[in-house]
Design a protein around this motif. Structure first.
Motif, PDB file in Angstrom:
ATOM      1  N   THR A 173       0.825  -1.212   0.000  1.00 40.29           N
ATOM      2  CA  THR A 173       0.000   0.000   0.000  1.00 40.29           C
ATOM      3  C   THR A 173       0.864   1.268   0.000  1.00 40.29           C
ATOM      4  O   THR A 173       0.399   2.321  -0.423  1.00 40.29           O
ATOM      5  N   ALA A 181       0.815   2.378  -3.440  1.00 40.48           N
ATOM      6  CA  ALA A 181      -0.481   2.360  -4.126  1.00 40.48           C
ATOM      7  C   ALA A 181      -0.578   3.453  -5.183  1.00 40.48           C
ATOM      8  O   ALA A 181      -0.958   3.204  -6.330  1.00 40.48           O
ATOM      9  N   ASP A 182      -0.220   4.668  -4.802  1.00 34.78           N
ATOM     10  CA  ASP A 182      -0.326   5.782  -5.749  1.00 34.78           C
ATOM     11  C   ASP A 182       0.535   5.587  -6.976  1.00 34.78           C
ATOM     12  O   ASP A 182       0.091   5.760  -8.097  1.00 34.78           O
ATOM     13  N   LEU A 208      -0.556   2.865  -9.284  1.00 27.56           N
ATOM     14  CA  LEU A 208      -1.713   3.287 -10.067  1.00 27.56           C
ATOM     15  C   LEU A 208      -1.299   4.253 -11.178  1.00 27.56           C
ATOM     16  O   LEU A 208      -1.625   4.062 -12.344  1.00 27.56           O
ATOM     17  N   ARG A 235      -5.846  -1.391 -12.333  1.00 27.72           N
ATOM     18  CA  ARG A 235      -6.487  -0.177 -11.784  1.00 27.72           C
ATOM     19  C   ARG A 235      -7.604  -0.548 -10.808  1.00 27.72           C
ATOM     20  O   ARG A 235      -7.688  -0.007  -9.712  1.00 27.72           O
ATOM     21  N   ILE A 270      -6.329  -1.934  -7.501  1.00 24.62           N
ATOM     22  CA  ILE A 270      -5.814  -0.889  -6.604  1.00 24.62           C
ATOM     23  C   ILE A 270      -6.991  -0.064  -6.075  1.00 24.62           C
ATOM     24  O   ILE A 270      -7.004   0.345  -4.918  1.00 24.62           O
ATOM     25  N   ARG A 318      -8.728   3.039  -6.322  1.00 21.99           N
ATOM     26  CA  ARG A 318      -8.585   4.298  -5.602  1.00 21.99           C
ATOM     27  C   ARG A 318      -9.924   5.034  -5.603  1.00 21.99           C
ATOM     28  O   ARG A 318     -10.570   5.163  -6.631  1.00 21.99           O
ATOM     29  N   THR A 319     -10.395   5.473  -4.433  1.00 19.53           N
ATOM     30  CA  THR A 319     -11.605   6.297  -4.373  1.00 19.53           C
ATOM     31  C   THR A 319     -11.293   7.571  -3.633  1.00 19.53           C
ATOM     32  O   THR A 319     -10.626   7.548  -2.589  1.00 19.53           O
ATOM     33  N   GLU A 320     -11.823   8.659  -4.162  1.00 23.66           N
ATOM     34  CA  GLU A 320     -11.636   9.928  -3.483  1.00 23.66           C
ATOM     35  C   GLU A 320     -12.851  10.221  -2.626  1.00 23.66           C
ATOM     36  O   GLU A 320     -13.979   9.923  -3.005  1.00 23.66           O
ATOM     37  N   VAL A 342      -8.196   9.906   0.354  1.00 27.07           N
ATOM     38  CA  VAL A 342      -8.347   8.845  -0.631  1.00 27.07           C
ATOM     39  C   VAL A 342      -8.319   7.520   0.071  1.00 27.07           C
ATOM     40  O   VAL A 342      -7.715   7.356   1.134  1.00 27.07           O
ATOM     41  N   GLN A 343      -8.947   6.603  -0.577  1.00 25.32           N
ATOM     42  CA  GLN A 343      -9.093   5.282   0.034  1.00 25.32           C
ATOM     43  C   GLN A 343      -8.765   4.281  -1.069  1.00 25.32           C
ATOM     44  O   GLN A 343      -9.122   4.461  -2.231  1.00 25.32           O
ATOM     45  N   TYR A 344      -8.002   3.255  -0.730  1.00 24.18           N
ATOM     46  CA  TYR A 344      -7.613   2.239  -1.712  1.00 24.18           C
ATOM     47  C   TYR A 344      -8.230   0.905  -1.370  1.00 24.18           C
ATOM     48  O   TYR A 344      -8.377   0.571  -0.189  1.00 24.18           O
TER      49      TYR A 344
END
Ligand code: ANZ
Ligand code: ZN
Length: 886
Positions: free
Chosen positions: A199, A202-203, A206, A224, A227, A229-231, A411-413
């Motif tokens: 993690t 993670a960024d 992605l 994608r 991983i 990613r949610t904002e 952000v949440q992964y």
């Protein structure tokens, strides 16, 4: 024996395999000048190759051989992914041990690889279950641990209470979740496990997907999604407990719904939930027994706490609920039953208020939505939200993030850390010693490898039973300590093996940094799509971590990726034992030879497409090879082939040059099927030409030589045999890739002209019912028509004007005006035509094809040489034709 198929493939194939081996054809120096790295995903050591393997490895072998002939120094290595549960199972079933079993499998598979003629640099063979390899897994573990990339956390595992062991997911059987050994229902247990902190990356994992343009889109999408990613935003809620006020942050993607929050919920292992469990038996019971996040109905229990909504000031009841996961966001959420499915279901079963705060964008009427019946989960316009009423969801979220005290974007992964602990024997021991005084201590590098103890048949983890091995001393304080008995996930082995290939024998580091920098990234990586996420993501993570540890200059391991399609059964379904539609590579190799098997799997489809097995296709591949070998044995290798005077010979020479160009492009794109098709067509032409009366044997010899070189990456043994027959020097595997010996830039137009002319002749013969043509006249258009076409093509508006403004053309009068009108009608789709002299030369060269088809002489005439009536029907790119008969 093998003779029944035209050539003794067994003898030929073995002989060339031995000779390549003796001559070190596939060895590559460490410090190559033109390094190319072609890699197939190394196989798990099951002991048996299937057709999917044959295809996978035929693809990289063809590419590697092509690149080698084209001048690159190609690293094309092979190794064995040889740790893992199946070896342990097999050992348990067979009264042997995993190492012996694995070694036998490797022997068998290596033999099968050799029989298929794959050109690997066997000096670089890598075997993950060798201590010489897995010690570097341990070394990497140590580096990662120093860098803060290793963590020990409690994780939920499958536990069989009767065997007293942890089970892998695949050892838990059926809906009832029974232990595969003793049929006892499996329980969940929280055990301390080791994790690699994927993690952390993670960024970057992605973002860099955007740059992987050599990868298939679907694989990039799968990564994608994985991983995930949610904002959103994190908002603080003040939670009143009987003892104090605590601030608990909640993650939300829908801050715009905060006025509709009617309760607050905590994950069962949230610290406040655990504290509540101490105070309240019901909560305690729920936390320990009921919580099951896999269940359909969200379940939960009320607590003695309340949470204050930071916007409305409302007091909300706090629940502990199983649908709140501890490793998402903060393990706490604000629940909005009006606009979220799970919250809605929970509110209904617990009789909690459901409030609408979002209305559909159009209409914006709350009465359109029956919020009691179902949540409205789309974005829309805010209602019942005080000063925010009337705002749309997106701007409302932005404003609320700014205006709510303590709220922040977050952000949440979906990506989780990589749990690498396995409670099994056949893997890399995790290099940790547990000391009562010092806690978990890393085994220092100089004491690596921590080798596996001897295998014992036991119900639990054999490492647990290895008493002598287990008890050791603490590297730090020297006191008594116990070894970690978990071994590493085998995906650790495969997350960096491609680096080991660059310096496989190095014994003071996993790989040589400089060598790895030279060879990496892998230019072309080929394997199954089933590895789209885990293996490929882990490899990317490890590569990035190495880069940050200054072990590598590259941050991505695989420049280009091909995921090969499946070889289906003859019935079009996936090959399987139960369907009985499987085809064994061994049978095909023994019946038809390795070259036939390779040619068949490569010509059947593009590498990424599925295709069904076809015995007919196999036979036709085999006859193609036989025919090529016969031709190579027949031609006179000494015949010169420079500039034939005969137009027919020149025609063939051009087709050969054009085939070189086309096939090379196809090899570049790894479209071996289309390359083979081009070669196949050229060979058919050579056969037809060879069977004429007057043959330029030099042209045939050159054509056959070209065919042999072009096909050598696909069917290497037969091509070596052909090469010898052609008096070629050395190995065709080391010969130079051919280049076109003529300018073939107008080849496509020439082909179109010839094809069309032949069709026109056929049509005339058929329509006029001509039985025995005595002569065929082909009349090309006059030069002025070519000029007119050029003018029309260059013009994008008034075609007639453009043509008739030319003085010479105006002088042609009505004929020119008529043609200009035809051109104007066809514009802008005007064909490109060859220049008049080229057009005539092309037709003259192709005349022999028409002659041999209709058994009549062909004359190619310029317009001026022909009678006016006929000449007036000719157009650029489309000659006029007259067929004479008796
Ligand atoms: C309020 C809300 C209102 C939400 C609404 C959704 C819809 P995704 O989108 O899947 O990333 N959530 C937050 N933490 C959670 C946890 N630890 N376990 C389970 N669910 C959690 O999920 C984000 C949403 O999942 C968050 O947005 C939160 O519910 C919930 F109309 O907040 B939402
Ligand atoms: Zn100690």
């Amino acid at each position: 024996m093998g003779r029944q198929n035209g050539y003794d493939h067994r003898e030929i194939e073995r002989r060339w395999q031995d000779q390549w081996d003796e001559a070190d054809v596939f060895r590559v120096p460490d410090d190559a000048e033109d390094p190319a790295y072609v890699l197939a995903m190394f196989p798990y050591t099951s002991g048996q190759l299937h057709m999917g393997h044959v295809r996978n490895y035929a693809i990289t072998d063809a590419l590697a051989r092509y690149r080698r002939m084209d001048g690159d120094e190609v690293l094309h290595p092979m190794g064995w992914d040889s740790f893992g549960l199946p070896a342990e199972n097999a050992a348990n079933e067979r009264d042997t041990n995993p190492r012996e079993w694995t070694e036998r499998c490797i022997e068998q598979m290596r033999e099968q690889f050799e029989a298929l003629g794959f050109g690997y640099d066997w000096d670089r063979e890598v075997t993950t279950c060798d201590p010489d390899y897995y010690r570097w897994n341990q070394w990497i573990f140590n580096r990662f641990r120093e860098a803060g990339l290793v963590e020990r956390q409690a994780a939920t595992v499958n536990w069989c209470p009767s065997c007293e062991t942890v089970l892998a997911d695949e050892q838990v059987e059926g809906e009832a979740e029974l232990c595969w050994r003793c049929d006892t229902p499996v329980e969940e247990r929280d055990l301390d496990q080791w994790f690699f902190r994927t993690t952390e990356y993670a960024d970057e994992l992605l973002e860099d997907i955007d740059e992987l343009d050599g990868w298939p889109t679907n694989v990039r999408d799968m990564q994608r999604n994985w991983i995930g990613r949610t904002e959103g935003a994190e908002v603080p809620f003040d939670v009143e407990t009987p003892d104090a006020t605590e601030t608990v942050r909640a993650f939300t993607t829908r801050l715009d719904t905060i006025h509709g929050a009617t309760f607050f919920a905590l994950a069962p292992d949230h610290p406040l939930a655990e504290a509540a469990a101490e105070r309240d038996d019901e909560v305690a019971h729920f936390v320990e027994h009921v919580a099951d996040p896999d269940g359909d109905e969200p379940q939960g229990v009320a607590t003695d706490m309340t949470a204050r909504n930071p916007v409305t000031g409302e007091e909300l009841p706090v629940f502990v609920a199983d649908f709140v996961l501890s490793d998402i966001g903060t393990g706490a959420l604000m629940a909005v039953p009006g606009h979220d499915e799970r919250d809605h279901a929970f509110a209904q079963s617990h009789d909690l208020p459901i409030r609408q705060v979002i209305a559909p964008e159009d209409g914006a009427d709350t009465e359109d939505v029956d919020i009691e019946a179902a949540p409205y989960t789309e974005d829309g316009v805010l209602v019942n939200s005080g000063e925010y009423d009337g705002l749309s969801s997106e701007p409302a979220r932005e404003r609320l993030t700014e205006e709510v005290d303590g709220a922040e974007s977050a952000v949440q992964y979906q990506l989780r850390d990589w749990g690498i602990s396995r409670q099994r024997y056949w893997g890399t021991p995790i290099p940790i010693v547990h000391c009562e005084e010092c806690g978990p201590v890393s085994v220092p590098d100089e004491r690596l490898p921590v080798e596996l103890p001897e295998f014992v048949h036991t119900t639990g983890n054999p490492l647990d039973a290895a008493e002598e091995w287990k008890h050791t001393e603490c590297p730090e304080c020297g006191g008594p300590a116990v070894r970690e008995t978990d071994t590493m996930d085998t995906f650790v082995d495969s997350s960096w093996y491609f680096l080991r290939f660059t310096s496989p024998d190095l014994d003071d580091a996993p790989f040589d940094v400089e060598r790895a920098n030279d060879w990496m990234p892998v230019d072309e990586y080929v394997g199954g799509v089933e590895h789209a996420v885990m293996h490929l993501l882990y490899s990317r993570f490890v590569t990035k971590a190495f880069a940050d540890l200054d072990l590598l200059d590259h941050r991505e391991p695989f420049e280009s990726l091909t995921t090969q399609g499946m070889v289906l059964g003859e019935d079009g379904a996936k090959m399987s034992k139960s369907r009985g539609n499987g085809v064994s590579p061994e049978r095909i190799v023994s019946e038809y030879g390795a070259d036939t098997a390779r040619l068949f799997v490569l010509r059947a489809a593009r590498p990424d497409k599925d295709f069904p097995w076809s015995e007919e296709g196999v036979r036709s591949s085999n006859s193609f090879l036989k025919r090529l070998l016969e031709m190579a044995r027949e031609v006179d290798p000494d015949a010169a082939a420079d500039d034939p005077d005969d137009p027919a010979a020149e025609y063939v020479a051009r087709e050969v040059a054009a085939t070189v160009e086309a096939a090379t492009d196809r090899f570049e794109e790894m479209e071996f099927n289309r390359a083979v098709q081009a070669i196949d067509e050229m060979v058919s032409l050579l056969v037809r030409y060879r069977d004429r009366d007057a043959v330029d044997s030099g042209v045939v010899a050159r054509g056959v030589e070209v065919a042999v070189k072009l096909l050598a990456p696909v069917a290497p043994h037969v091509c070596e045999e052909c090469w010898t027959a052609l008096d070629g020097e050395g190995f065709v595997a080391e010969a130079n890739w051919p280049t076109p010996d003529r300018d073939v830039s107008d080849h496509e137009q020439a082909v179109r002209l010839v094809e069309r002319t032949r069709e026109d002749v056929r049509d005339i013969v058929e329509v006029a019912g001509i039985e025995e043509p005595t002569a065929i006249d082909v009349v090309t258009a006059p030069e002025w028509m070519h000029d007119a076409l050029e003018l029309a093509r260059d013009d994008d508006g008034d075609v007639v004007g453009a043509v008739m403004s030319d003085g010479d053309l105006r002088e042609r009068g009505e004929a020119a005006a008529d043609y200009a009108k035809d051109l104007a009608a066809a514009a802008p789709a005007l064909p490109e035509a060859l220049a008049p002299d080229r057009e005539r030369a092309t037709l003259e060269r192709a005349a022999w094809l028409v002659e041999s088809e209709f058994d009549a002489p062909v004359r190619v005439l310029a317009a001026e040489e022909a009678d006016d009536d006929l000449a007036s029907k000719a157009e650029p790119g489309r000659p006029a034709i007259h067929v004479h008969e008796n």
